[in-house]
Design a protein around this motif. Structure first.
Motif, PDB file in Angstrom:
ATOM      1  N   ARG A 212       0.455  -1.076  -0.176  1.00 31.58           N
ATOM      2  CA  ARG A 212       0.311  -0.279   0.033  1.00 31.58           C
ATOM      3  C   ARG A 212       1.302   1.061  -0.009  1.00 31.58           C
ATOM      4  O   ARG A 212       0.316   1.943  -0.661  1.00 31.58           O
ATOM      5  CB  ARG A 212      -0.461   0.282   1.252  1.00 31.58           C
ATOM      6  N   ALA A 213       1.678   1.247   0.414  1.00 34.53           N
ATOM      7  CA  ALA A 213       2.917   2.433   1.254  1.00 34.53           C
ATOM      8  C   ALA A 213       3.909   2.129  -0.392  1.00 34.53           C
ATOM      9  O   ALA A 213       3.894   4.073  -0.788  1.00 34.53           O
ATOM     10  CB  ALA A 213       4.339   1.889   1.768  1.00 34.53           C
ATOM     11  N   ARG A 214       3.715   1.574  -1.841  1.00 34.66           N
ATOM     12  CA  ARG A 214       4.410   1.394  -2.915  1.00 34.66           C
ATOM     13  C   ARG A 214       3.274   2.451  -3.494  1.00 34.66           C
ATOM     14  O   ARG A 214       3.174   3.243  -4.837  1.00 34.66           O
ATOM     15  CB  ARG A 214       4.681   0.287  -4.031  1.00 34.66           C
ATOM     16  N   SER A 215       1.684   2.319  -2.544  1.00 34.37           N
ATOM     17  CA  SER A 215       0.838   3.014  -4.070  1.00 34.37           C
ATOM     18  C   SER A 215       0.851   4.212  -3.894  1.00 34.37           C
ATOM     19  O   SER A 215       1.667   5.066  -2.808  1.00 34.37           O
ATOM     20  CB  SER A 215      -0.850   2.670  -3.871  1.00 34.37           C
ATOM     21  N   ASP A 216      -0.689   5.476  -4.243  1.00 34.10           N
ATOM     22  CA  ASP A 216       0.135   7.145  -4.169  1.00 34.10           C
ATOM     23  C   ASP A 216      -0.536   7.173  -2.771  1.00 34.10           C
ATOM     24  O   ASP A 216      -0.457   8.408  -2.750  1.00 34.10           O
ATOM     25  CB  ASP A 216      -0.570   7.599  -5.559  1.00 34.10           C
ATOM     26  N   SER A 217      -1.365   6.669  -2.028  1.00 31.63           N
ATOM     27  CA  SER A 217      -2.225   7.121  -0.931  1.00 31.63           C
ATOM     28  C   SER A 217      -1.311   6.846   0.045  1.00 31.63           C
ATOM     29  O   SER A 217       0.125   6.450   0.357  1.00 31.63           O
ATOM     30  CB  SER A 217      -2.901   5.797  -0.704  1.00 31.63           C
ATOM     31  N   LEU A 218      -2.176   7.685   1.023  1.00 35.23           N
ATOM     32  CA  LEU A 218      -0.929   8.031   2.568  1.00 35.23           C
ATOM     33  C   LEU A 218      -1.576   6.930   3.427  1.00 35.23           C
ATOM     34  O   LEU A 218      -2.737   6.881   4.153  1.00 35.23           O
ATOM     35  CB  LEU A 218      -1.815   9.403   3.298  1.00 35.23           C
ATOM     36  N   VAL A 219       0.219   6.329   3.741  1.00 37.92           N
ATOM     37  CA  VAL A 219      -0.144   4.920   4.479  1.00 37.92           C
ATOM     38  C   VAL A 219       0.399   5.160   5.588  1.00 37.92           C
ATOM     39  O   VAL A 219       1.700   5.928   5.872  1.00 37.92           O
ATOM     40  CB  VAL A 219       0.024   3.638   4.062  1.00 37.92           C
ATOM     41  N   ARG A 220      -0.039   5.085   6.859  1.00 44.34           N
ATOM     42  CA  ARG A 220       1.072   5.092   7.844  1.00 44.34           C
ATOM     43  C   ARG A 220       0.848   3.860   8.535  1.00 44.34           C
ATOM     44  O   ARG A 220       0.662   2.719   8.778  1.00 44.34           O
ATOM     45  CB  ARG A 220      -0.364   5.940   9.066  1.00 44.34           C
ATOM     46  N   CYS A 221       2.138   3.343   8.990  1.00 43.60           N
ATOM     47  CA  CYS A 221       2.829   2.852   9.869  1.00 43.60           C
ATOM     48  C   CYS A 221       1.907   2.389  11.104  1.00 43.60           C
ATOM     49  O   CYS A 221       1.219   2.566  12.039  1.00 43.60           O
ATOM     50  CB  CYS A 221       4.711   3.082  10.528  1.00 43.60           C
ATOM     51  N   SER A 222       1.558   0.699  11.230  1.00 42.73           N
ATOM     52  CA  SER A 222       0.960   0.525  12.255  1.00 42.73           C
ATOM     53  C   SER A 222       1.029   0.156  13.681  1.00 42.73           C
ATOM     54  O   SER A 222       0.937   0.107  14.666  1.00 42.73           O
ATOM     55  CB  SER A 222       0.106  -1.229  11.354  1.00 42.73           C
ATOM     56  N   SER A 223       2.551   0.496  13.758  1.00 43.71           N
ATOM     57  CA  SER A 223       2.948   0.462  14.920  1.00 43.71           C
ATOM     58  C   SER A 223       2.768   1.713  15.508  1.00 43.71           C
ATOM     59  O   SER A 223       3.096   1.897  16.242  1.00 43.71           O
ATOM     60  CB  SER A 223       5.120  -0.259  14.925  1.00 43.71           C
TER      61      SER A 223
END
Ligand SMILES: [Zn+2]
Length: 231
Positions: A212-223
């Motif tokens: 998901r982080a490779r996509s353009d969307s804003l992804v946050r670390c689950s940790s």
């Protein structure tokens, strides 16, 4: 450019702004009066006062000697004139002359001691004076350099702020809000991902999170909750 990349750039600019502001306040704290220079000025003033007092003492002692010499001359003239024949008066006069001579030699010794002190104090004033000049010259150079440095940092800060404004107009406002919240909470809002690991918390990310982080969307670390940025 992905949102994460934009936020990462924003963070780089913000960190550079922070460091420039720190540099500015460090420079500001070094500008202005120097304790060393002020101390040297005070010491020189005190030494000058001491010298003035000694010179004053010297002058009044020299006047006292002049008076004694004059009084002695009068008394001796009287003694050798033969005017005084009365033995008691003669004895008194001789006694007076002895007293004046003793006082003169005492005061003369005193004036010699004062002259030595004047000499020492004069040398001390001269050396403190040149020491102060050196200190002041060093201080002036240092202050000039600090002022130059300050101008440079201010220019850099203005440039960074300009870049920040430009970048902000291009980033989604919600993403900026997330960024601001994380910056307040954690200091760094965006974490790079290296070898499948979040550099913010040093924890390996699950495959789906990485994808998901490779996509353009804003992804946050689950940790740790930071925005993930894959360079
Ligand atoms: Zn993390």
């Amino acid at each position: 450019m992905s949102v994460a990349n934009q936020l990462y750039r924003l963070q780089e600019i913000d960190l550079a702004i922070e460091s420039s502001e720190q540099t500015l306040s460090q420079i500001a704290s070094q500008l202005g009066e120097s304790k060393t220079v002020v101390r040297a000025q005070t010491e020189l003033t005190l030494e000058n006062q001491r010298l003035e007092e000694l010179r004053h003492q010297q002058r009044s002692t020299e006047w006292e000697i002049d008076d004694l010499v004059a009084n002695l001359a009068v008394a001796e003239k009287k003694l050798y004139s033969g005017e005084i024949r009365n033995p008691k008066e003669l004895a008194n006069l001789q006694h007076e002359i002895e007293g004046l001579r003793a006082r003169r030699s005492q005061v003369e010794d005193g004036v010699l001691a004062i002259m030595e002190q004047v000499e020492t104090a004069t040398a001390s004033v001269a050396s403190r004076g040149s020491e102060l000049e050196t200190l002041e010259a060093e201080r002036r150079n240092q202050q000039q350099q600090l002022s130059k440095d300050m101008e440079q940092v201010k220019t850099k800060l203005a440039d960074l702020n300009h870049k920040r404004q430009l970048l902000l107009t291009r980033i989604d406002t919600q993403a900026v809000e997330v960024y601001n919240g994380l910056r307040r909470q954690k200091g760094t809002a965006v974490a790079k991902v290296e070898q499948g690991m979040c550099c913010g918390c040093r924890i390996s990310l699950p495959i789906n999170e990485l994808q998901r982080a490779r996509s353009d969307s804003l992804v946050r670390c689950s940790s740790c909750g930071r925005v993930l940025f894959l360079a």
